[in-house]
Write an enzyme that holds these catalytic residues in place. Structure first.
Site, PDB file in Angstrom:
ATOM      1  N   PHE A 154       7.543  -6.737  -2.519  1.00  0.00           N
ATOM      2  CA  PHE A 154       8.259  -6.565  -3.793  1.00  0.00           C
ATOM      3  C   PHE A 154       9.767  -6.516  -3.582  1.00  0.00           C
ATOM      4  O   PHE A 154      10.474  -5.740  -4.235  1.00  0.00           O
ATOM      5  CB  PHE A 154       7.819  -5.285  -4.516  1.00  0.00           C
ATOM      6  CG  PHE A 154       6.332  -5.151  -4.715  1.00  0.00           C
ATOM      7  CD1 PHE A 154       5.534  -6.259  -4.962  1.00  0.00           C
ATOM      8  CD2 PHE A 154       5.727  -3.910  -4.656  1.00  0.00           C
ATOM      9  CE1 PHE A 154       4.168  -6.139  -5.149  1.00  0.00           C
ATOM     10  CE2 PHE A 154       4.355  -3.774  -4.854  1.00  0.00           C
ATOM     11  CZ  PHE A 154       3.576  -4.889  -5.097  1.00  0.00           C
TER      12      PHE A 154
ATOM     13  N   HIS B  17       8.429  -9.558 -35.042  1.00  0.00           N
ATOM     14  CA  HIS B  17       8.621 -11.006 -35.010  1.00  0.00           C
ATOM     15  C   HIS B  17       7.340 -11.750 -35.381  1.00  0.00           C
ATOM     16  O   HIS B  17       7.375 -12.976 -35.581  1.00  0.00           O
ATOM     17  CB  HIS B  17       9.078 -11.464 -33.623  1.00  0.00           C
ATOM     18  CG  HIS B  17      10.546 -11.337 -33.363  1.00  0.00           C
ATOM     19  ND1 HIS B  17      11.162 -10.123 -33.137  1.00  0.00           N
ATOM     20  CD2 HIS B  17      11.528 -12.273 -33.291  1.00  0.00           C
ATOM     21  CE1 HIS B  17      12.452 -10.329 -32.925  1.00  0.00           C
ATOM     22  NE2 HIS B  17      12.705 -11.616 -33.018  1.00  0.00           N
ATOM     23  N   GLY B  18       6.221 -11.024 -35.427  1.00  0.00           N
ATOM     24  CA  GLY B  18       4.958 -11.676 -35.739  1.00  0.00           C
ATOM     25  C   GLY B  18       4.568 -12.671 -34.659  1.00  0.00           C
ATOM     26  O   GLY B  18       4.883 -12.505 -33.472  1.00  0.00           O
TER      27      GLY B  18
ATOM     28  N   ARG C 201      13.910 -14.104 -41.865  1.00  0.00           N
ATOM     29  CA  ARG C 201      12.509 -14.467 -42.039  1.00  0.00           C
ATOM     30  C   ARG C 201      12.004 -14.046 -43.420  1.00  0.00           C
ATOM     31  O   ARG C 201      12.204 -12.901 -43.853  1.00  0.00           O
ATOM     32  CB  ARG C 201      11.676 -13.775 -40.955  1.00  0.00           C
ATOM     33  CG  ARG C 201      10.181 -13.911 -41.091  1.00  0.00           C
ATOM     34  CD  ARG C 201       9.718 -15.309 -40.816  1.00  0.00           C
ATOM     35  NE  ARG C 201       8.261 -15.351 -40.723  1.00  0.00           N
ATOM     36  CZ  ARG C 201       7.538 -16.444 -40.921  1.00  0.00           C
ATOM     37  NH1 ARG C 201       8.145 -17.580 -41.226  1.00  0.00           N
ATOM     38  NH2 ARG C 201       6.226 -16.408 -40.809  1.00  0.00           N
TER      39      ARG C 201
ATOM     40  N   GLY D 131       0.787  -1.223   0.000  1.00  0.00           N
ATOM     41  CA  GLY D 131       0.000   0.000   0.000  1.00  0.00           C
ATOM     42  C   GLY D 131       0.818   1.270   0.000  1.00  0.00           C
ATOM     43  O   GLY D 131       0.277   2.370  -0.126  1.00  0.00           O
TER      44      GLY D 131
ATOM     45  N   GLU E   3      20.991   4.562  -8.285  1.00  0.00           N
ATOM     46  CA  GLU E   3      19.988   3.515  -8.448  1.00  0.00           C
ATOM     47  C   GLU E   3      19.198   3.711  -9.736  1.00  0.00           C
ATOM     48  O   GLU E   3      18.969   2.766 -10.501  1.00  0.00           O
ATOM     49  CB  GLU E   3      19.036   3.514  -7.252  1.00  0.00           C
ATOM     50  CG  GLU E   3      17.916   2.492  -7.385  1.00  0.00           C
ATOM     51  CD  GLU E   3      16.922   2.538  -6.241  1.00  0.00           C
ATOM     52  OE1 GLU E   3      15.856   1.888  -6.355  1.00  0.00           O
ATOM     53  OE2 GLU E   3      17.201   3.232  -5.243  1.00  0.00           O
TER      54      GLU E   3
END
Length: 389
Positions: free
Chosen positions: A159, A341-342, A271, A132, A245
């Protein structure tokens, strides 16, 4: 003479890092993702190669290197193979916890923790995010009260990167109030302290290999020497370390974006669609041109920030600019690369899929994009009437 960000020492160091990555990182990425935990052996391998403990003074087993460009090399090589989770864990250890200990720790505190961190035997984390609470450091509710000469710590944090595996946690806690505001202090809390409890390992959208956990402190009794720096100086200590940081996060962002573009250029050259290489379509070339330009321009800004950090002149506002811009760029670039990349970009066997999920947290950690803009905006607006800032 052409501008060169790196020098010969960094080039030689890159060969060392690349060898480590090929030997001890790439072969294990899939198993770490499945286990949702990075094996501790890679920390020791990194230490043996001289890749850990760069900021740690030589007397404690580190390299004593103040040049952040060496850390930049490490992040680039980890980004190239898609090891974002390990890069994040190393950054917490090296750029945050080690910096706090070097900057604010006593000789005794440094002697206790820095040798183990430099040797890859001690993993560290920092706890200053509460359920929170989010980015609101002044709203921290975890408390530390004096009881005789000891401190008694109570509260919860969430976290926490490396939360389920760390040996040391720097905890931000309230130790009273002054002028109507909470006084924050930082404490070095070993994971073996009675009352220290690890909560569930959190399941996340990305960075699956990075263990992220909830931590609880139930009457954790700490000796006086657990206080890091002066009592009540925590907010100033946190603020002083934020430029580094946030630059660390920004650099991880831009090198991840660079890697994604490189992967995509290779893919589009190979591709074939409608009998042509994907790279032969104008839309593909234009999109790659845009992405490459955005990334290179951002890198130029961040390189200047790194050099400013080396000179001790990087300020919080510039760090905030670097952080929000680079992380938002990372998300835009990786999303565009996945599109190119599809359908294959949606498949886990392609690195771009994992990079897409890993990128999303970057605009949240270290202060959200919105908080970064507030910091910059306040600086632009100047003092409020009456001198209040």
């Amino acid at each position: 003479m052409p501008y060169s960000f790196y020098e010969d020492d960094h080039t030689a160091f890159r060969r060392t890092v690349r060898s480590l990555v090929e030997r001890s990182v790439t072969p294990h990425l899939e198993e770490w993702e499945e286990a949702r935990l990075i094996d501790r052996s890679v920390w020791k391998a990194a230490a043996a190669a001289g890749v850990l403990g760069l900021r740690v003074p030589e007397r404690f087993g580190g390299a004593g290197a103040g040049d952040y460009r060496f850390r930049c090399v490490i992040q680039e090589e980890l980004a190239e193979v898609g090891a974002a989770a390990l890069a994040s864990g190393f950054s917490i250890n090296e750029d945050i916890v080690a910096s706090y200990l070097v900057g604010f720790g006593t000789d005794e505190q440094q002697e206790r923790w820095l040798p183990g961190m430099a040797a890859g035997e001690a993993v560290a984390s920092i706890a200053m995010t509460e359920p929170g609470g989010g980015s609101d450091l002044r709203g921290i509710r975890t408390t530390a009260r004096r009881e005789g000469t000891d401190w008694v710590l109570n509260g919860a944090e969430t976290f926490i990167t490396s939360g389920s595996s760390s040996d040391l946690v720097i905890v931000a806690a309230r130790t009273g109030e002054a002028a109507g505001r909470s006084r924050l202090s930082l404490f070095l809390v070993p994971s073996t302290a009675p009352g220290f409890q690890r909560g569930r390992k959190l399941r996340k959208l990305g960075l699956h290999a990075q263990d992220t956990a909830e931590l609880y402190f139930d009457d954790v009794r700490l000796p006086p020497e657990a206080l890091l720096g002066e009592e009540g100086a925590g907010f100033g200590q946190l603020t002083a370390q934020l430029p580094l940081e946030r630059l660390s996060i920004a650099w991880r962002a831009v090198v991840a974006a660079e890697a994604a573009v490189r992967w995509t250029v290779t893919y589009t050259r190979e591709r074939r669609v409608f009998g042509r290489r994907l790279a032969d379509f104008q839309n593909t070339r234009f999109r790659l041109a845009e992405l490459t330009t955005e990334v290179e321009v951002t890198r130029g800004y961040l390189e200047r920030c790194v050099l400013d950090l080396n000179e001790g002149t990087l300020d919080a506002v510039t760090g905030a600019k670097a952080k929000w811009w680079a992380t938002e760029l990372q998300n835009r670039v990786v999303a565009a690369c996945l599109q190119l990349h599809g359908g294959y970009g949606y498949m886990d066997e392609y690195r771009i899929s994992r990079a897409y999920a890993d990128a999303r947290v970057q605009t949240l950690v270290g202060g959200t994009t919105e908080i970064m803009k507030e910091i910059i905006g306040r600086d632009l607006a100047g003092p409020k009437p009456g001198g209040d800032t």
